[in-house]
Every structure is written in structure tokens, then in C-alpha cells.
Enzyme design. Structure first.
Site, PDB file in Angstrom:
ATOM      1  NE  ARG A 121      41.066 -48.020   8.073  1.00 21.26           N
ATOM      2  CZ  ARG A 121      39.754 -47.773   8.032  1.00 21.26           C
ATOM      3  NH1 ARG A 121      39.295 -46.853   7.199  1.00 21.26           N
ATOM      4  NH2 ARG A 121      38.947 -48.451   8.800  1.00 21.26           N
ATOM      5  CE  LYS A 143      63.591 -44.796  12.712  1.00 26.83           C
ATOM      6  NZ  LYS A 143      64.685 -45.150  13.631  1.00 26.83           N
ATOM      7  CD  GLU A 185      70.619 -36.541  17.344  1.00 28.17           C
ATOM      8  OE1 GLU A 185      71.148 -37.341  16.533  1.00 28.17           O
ATOM      9  OE2 GLU A 185      69.953 -36.927  18.331  1.00 28.17           O
ATOM     10  CE  LYS A 227      66.921 -39.217   9.440  1.00 30.33           C
ATOM     11  NZ  LYS A 227      66.225 -38.858  10.667  1.00 30.33           N
ATOM     12  CD  GLU A 237      66.838 -48.115  12.671  1.00 29.10           C
ATOM     13  OE1 GLU A 237      66.197 -47.061  12.613  1.00 29.10           O
ATOM     14  OE2 GLU A 237      67.455 -48.495  13.664  1.00 29.10           O
ATOM     15  NE  ARG A 241      65.599 -44.148   9.334  1.00 28.33           N
ATOM     16  CZ  ARG A 241      64.460 -43.537   9.060  1.00 28.33           C
ATOM     17  NH1 ARG A 241      63.708 -43.972   8.063  1.00 28.33           N
ATOM     18  NH2 ARG A 241      64.058 -42.491   9.758  1.00 28.33           N
ATOM     19  CG  ASN A 245      70.181 -46.132  15.830  1.00 28.21           C
ATOM     20  OD1 ASN A 245      69.438 -45.151  15.830  1.00 28.21           O
ATOM     21  ND2 ASN A 245      69.771 -47.334  15.463  1.00 28.21           N
ATOM     22  CG  HIS A 248      71.233 -42.282  19.195  1.00 32.78           C
ATOM     23  ND1 HIS A 248      72.146 -41.498  18.525  1.00 32.78           N
ATOM     24  CD2 HIS A 248      70.111 -41.530  19.291  1.00 32.78           C
ATOM     25  CE1 HIS A 248      71.579 -40.325  18.225  1.00 32.78           C
ATOM     26  NE2 HIS A 248      70.341 -40.324  18.674  1.00 32.78           N
ATOM     27  CG  HIS A 252      68.584 -44.367  23.296  1.00 31.89           C
ATOM     28  ND1 HIS A 252      68.473 -45.026  22.082  1.00 31.89           N
ATOM     29  CD2 HIS A 252      68.076 -43.136  23.094  1.00 31.89           C
ATOM     30  CE1 HIS A 252      67.922 -44.205  21.195  1.00 31.89           C
ATOM     31  NE2 HIS A 252      67.678 -43.058  21.784  1.00 31.89           N
ATOM     32  CG  HIS A 265      68.016 -37.344  22.424  1.00 33.07           C
ATOM     33  ND1 HIS A 265      68.124 -38.699  22.664  1.00 33.07           N
ATOM     34  CD2 HIS A 265      68.290 -37.166  21.110  1.00 33.07           C
ATOM     35  CE1 HIS A 265      68.442 -39.303  21.541  1.00 33.07           C
ATOM     36  NE2 HIS A 265      68.549 -38.408  20.580  1.00 33.07           N
TER      37      HIS A 265
END
Ligand code: ADP
Ligand code: ZN
Length: 361
Positions: A121, A143, A185, A227, A237, A241, A245, A248, A252, A265
Site C-alpha cells: 500500500r 505520475k 519536452e 514544472k 490535474e 497542470r 499537455n 500532446h 498522442h 514520443h
């Protein structure tokens, strides 16, 4: 050593950035692991280069070290790998007082972070990012997760690290194409957060691509500070946040339309940023001059700025719509309004979208 602090309600940690950051691994892991047991997670490439050094630093701080080496590459970022990681953690005797150390790029960071989020946990994780992309972006902010066949990053958790050590001397061995992806990035962070960072990248393209450790450290530290500011304002987010993206939504969709082949990517994100810039220009939000500077910088970094041959615009639009249907949302774009500033735009007509895509080949 440049250092950036991330202060969140339930987690507060330092990101240490520079040519000797790895030397701090022993004490950082020791603080995270009161029971003095750690599990080092890495991939075979990175372990061969930096594993022995990392293990030596950990042992010198009195830690018992277990090691898992994973096959390199995005294909490893899936549930089957998690099962192997849980078993390795239990096998190595990792208890609640122990910690995970993630030594590698974004793939290792996401897997090891998810392991740390869920094993018993939750146990602490020290992130040691070794790609420019992970140093600039994925190692900070908490993340973690894995891909499913149905889509990328569909399973995961927020789990902030207890420390991040971004050793820029490890970038010396990173393939040039991967350096460029990290630079994409970095440019993203500049465009959404600070025109000064953008100018600093423009001034140091050569040194950045050569992975010169001090130049990299200065630019990474600047990006991490941006960041950190955003993540601090919006950890989960719910709002700002989403600015991260930038590039992106297009990126994506391009990756997905290509079946995750041909482009990495960061390369898809580079094209995505060009498209976002042109869409913003078309909507009267962004200047031609600024859009041109973004394209020129990405080009100088060796990144693609046009859509790959044979990829049809309607396939890209279809991927974007599909993605949004899956989430029952409207198409939202993060668009630049000037260098260092973006905003979220919701009502974009399919016509404008198609026109921008058609012009980008
Ligand atoms: P990303 O960080 O872009 O998400 P990965 O974690 O998949 O990507 O890493 C990209 C590739 O670079 C992998 O093959 C990985 O083994 C390799 N790699 C990571 N760090 C280094 C490094 N410092 N030197 C050489 N190769 C590295
Ligand atoms: Zn990205």
C-alpha cells in the site's frame, strides 16, 4: 548543484540536478528507507552503464540492495512486468520500511513509481532519471503507471517521490535521438512557462545536443522549476497542470495513428507543438513570428516539424475524436498565446483542424 523544491500538502521533496547528483543517492535512499532495505529497479542498458555505481553508493550508506533489471523499451511498461516486480520486491525481503530506487528513463520511472505506489500500500521511491525526457518531465510530479493494449498510461497512481536525483553526466551515453526527444519536452516547458528558458535553449542548441552536463543541468533546472510551480498549484490535474499537455493532443493522436511505430514520443510532441502553434496562429491567438521561432528551434534540435508521409489528416482527427469519446469530453487544445504562455481552447472547428493538418505535410 542546482536544486528545486517541490512542496505539496502531503509531500515535499528536492530535485537535485547536476553532473554529480548520483553521488547523493546513498544518503537520499537511506532517508527514504528506515529499515535499510532498497530495491533498485533499472533496465538492462542503464544498469550496464550506471548500475554498479548506484549499488556502490547505496551499499556505502549501509543499505541492503536488491536489484531488478528489466528489458529496455516502452513494451516493458505493462501489467505483466508489474507482477514480476511485486515478486522481486517480496523475494528481496522489502518491507514497509524499505524503499524503491528507480534508475533509468521514463519507462523505469513509471514502473518503479507504480510499484512504490502499490507495494504494501505504498513505500517511498527515489527517482534517478537518466534520460533527458525523464529529467525534464516524467520524474517530477508523481505520475506513475503502465500501458494497456487499449491505450497508454491507462492504469496508474499519483505517488510523489521522496527525492529526485537528475545526474546530467549520465546523458553522455544517451543516444542522440533520445536527447532530442527530451529537448522537445524542454521546449514544451519553455513555450508554456517561460520565454527566458526558450531563449536559453535557442542560445545553447549545440551544447544541449552534445549533452554538455553543465548546460543540461542549467536548462533542466529551469524546466523543473516551471514544472514544480505547476504541479504545486495543481497536483491532480484539475486545472493548470493540463498546460503540460501542450503539443500532446496532436502528438498522442499522431503516435496512435502510427501504431506507436516510426516516431518516438518526443518527436510526435514536436510535430504536435508545431500544429498547436499553427492552430493558435489561425485562431488569431499567436504571432507568426513566435510560431516560426518554435518551428525553427525544433528543427535545429533535429526534431521533425511536419507530419510523416502517408499519414492522412482524417486519421489523426479520428484518433483525437475517439480519445475524447472514450472520455466523453470535448476536444480541448492547449495553445500558445505567446512564448511562455498558453491557454486552453475548447471550441475548435473540425474545419480549422483539418486545414492546419493539411498544411503541415
Ligand atoms: P523515456 O525516458 O524517453 O521515456 P526510456 O525509459 O524508454 O524512455 O529510455 C529510452 C532508451 O534509452 C531506453 O532504451 C533506455 O534503456 C535508454 N537509456 C536510458 N538512459 C540512458 C543513458 N543514460 N544512457 C544510455 N541509454 C539510456
Ligand atoms: Zn510527453
Amino acid at each position: 548543484l542546482p536544486r528545486v523544491r517541490v512542496d505539496l500538502p502531503d509531500a515535499s521533496y528536492a530535485v537535485e540536478i547536476g553532473p554529480r547528483a548520483l553521488a547523493k543517492l546513498g544518503p537520499a535512499a537511506r532517508r527514504a528507507a528506515p529499515s535499510r532495505r532498497v530495491l533498485l529497479v533499472s533496465d538492462a542498458n542503464v544498469y550496464a552503464l550506471y548500475g554498479a555505481r548506484a549499488v556502490r553508493h547505496l551499499r556505502r550508506s549501509g543499505l541492503a540492495v536488491g536489484v531488478v533489471g528489466l528489458p529496455p523499451g516502452e513494451r516493458t511498461k505493462r501489467l505483466a512486468t508489474m507482477a514480476a516486480l511485486y515478486e522481486a520486491a517480496a523475494e528481496s525481503g522489502l518491507d514497509r520500511g524499505g524503499a524503491i530506487v528507480a534508475l533509468g528513463g521514463g519507462v523505469v520511472g513509471d514502473l518503479a513509481g507504480f510499484l512504490a505506489a502499490t507495494y504494501m500500500r505504498g513505500v517511498p521511491v527515489v527517482q534517478v532519471p537518466t534520460t533527458l525526457l525523464a529529467q525534464v518531465d516524467s520524474s517530477v510530479g508523481g505520475k506513475t503507471g503502465v500501458d494497456l493494449d487499449q491505450g497508454k498510461n491507462l492504469v496508474g497512481a499519483f505517488h510523489q517521490p521522496s527525492a529526485v536525483l537528475a545526474d546530467t553526466s549520465t546523458l553522455a551515453t544517451l543516444p542522440r535521438r533520445e536527447v532530442a526527444c527530451g529537448a522537445a519536452e524542454l521546449v514544451k516547458t519553455a513555450v508554456l512557462g517561460d520565454a527566458k528558458l526558450f531563449a536559453a535553449i535557442e542560445a545553447d542548441v549545440g551544447k544541449l545536443l552534445a549533452a554538455e552536463p553543465r548546460t543540461s543541468a542549467r536548462l533542466v533546472a529551469h524546466a523543473v522549476a516551471i514544472k514544480a510551480r505547476i504541479v504545486t498549484a495543481d497536483e491532480r490535474e484539475a486545472g493548470v497542470r493540463a498546460h503540460l499537455n501542450l503539443g500532446h493532443t496532436f502528438g498522442h493522436a499522431i503516435e496512435s495513428a502510427l501504431g506507436y511505430r516510426r516516431l518516438l514520443h518526443g518527436e510526435a510532441v514536436a510535430i504536435g507543438m508545431v500544429l498547436a502553434g499553427r492552430l493558435a496562429l489561425r485562431l488569431g491567438l499567436f504571432s507568426e513570428r513566435a510560431a516560426g521561432r518554435v518551428e525553427a528551434l525544433l528543427g535545429r534540435l533535429g526534431l521533425p516539424t511536419r507530419l510523416p508521409r502517408g499519414l492522412r489528416s482524417d486519421r489523426i482527427v479520428a484518433r483525437m475524436v475517439h480519445d475524447k469519446k472514450a472520455r466523453a469530453g470535448r476536444l480541448r487544445f492547449v495553445l500558445p498565446v505567446r512564448l511562455g504562455r498558453v491557454r486552453v481552447v475548447e471550441r475548435v472547428s473540425p474545419r480549422a483542424l483539418r486545414a492546419v493538418l493539411r498544411a503541415a505535410r
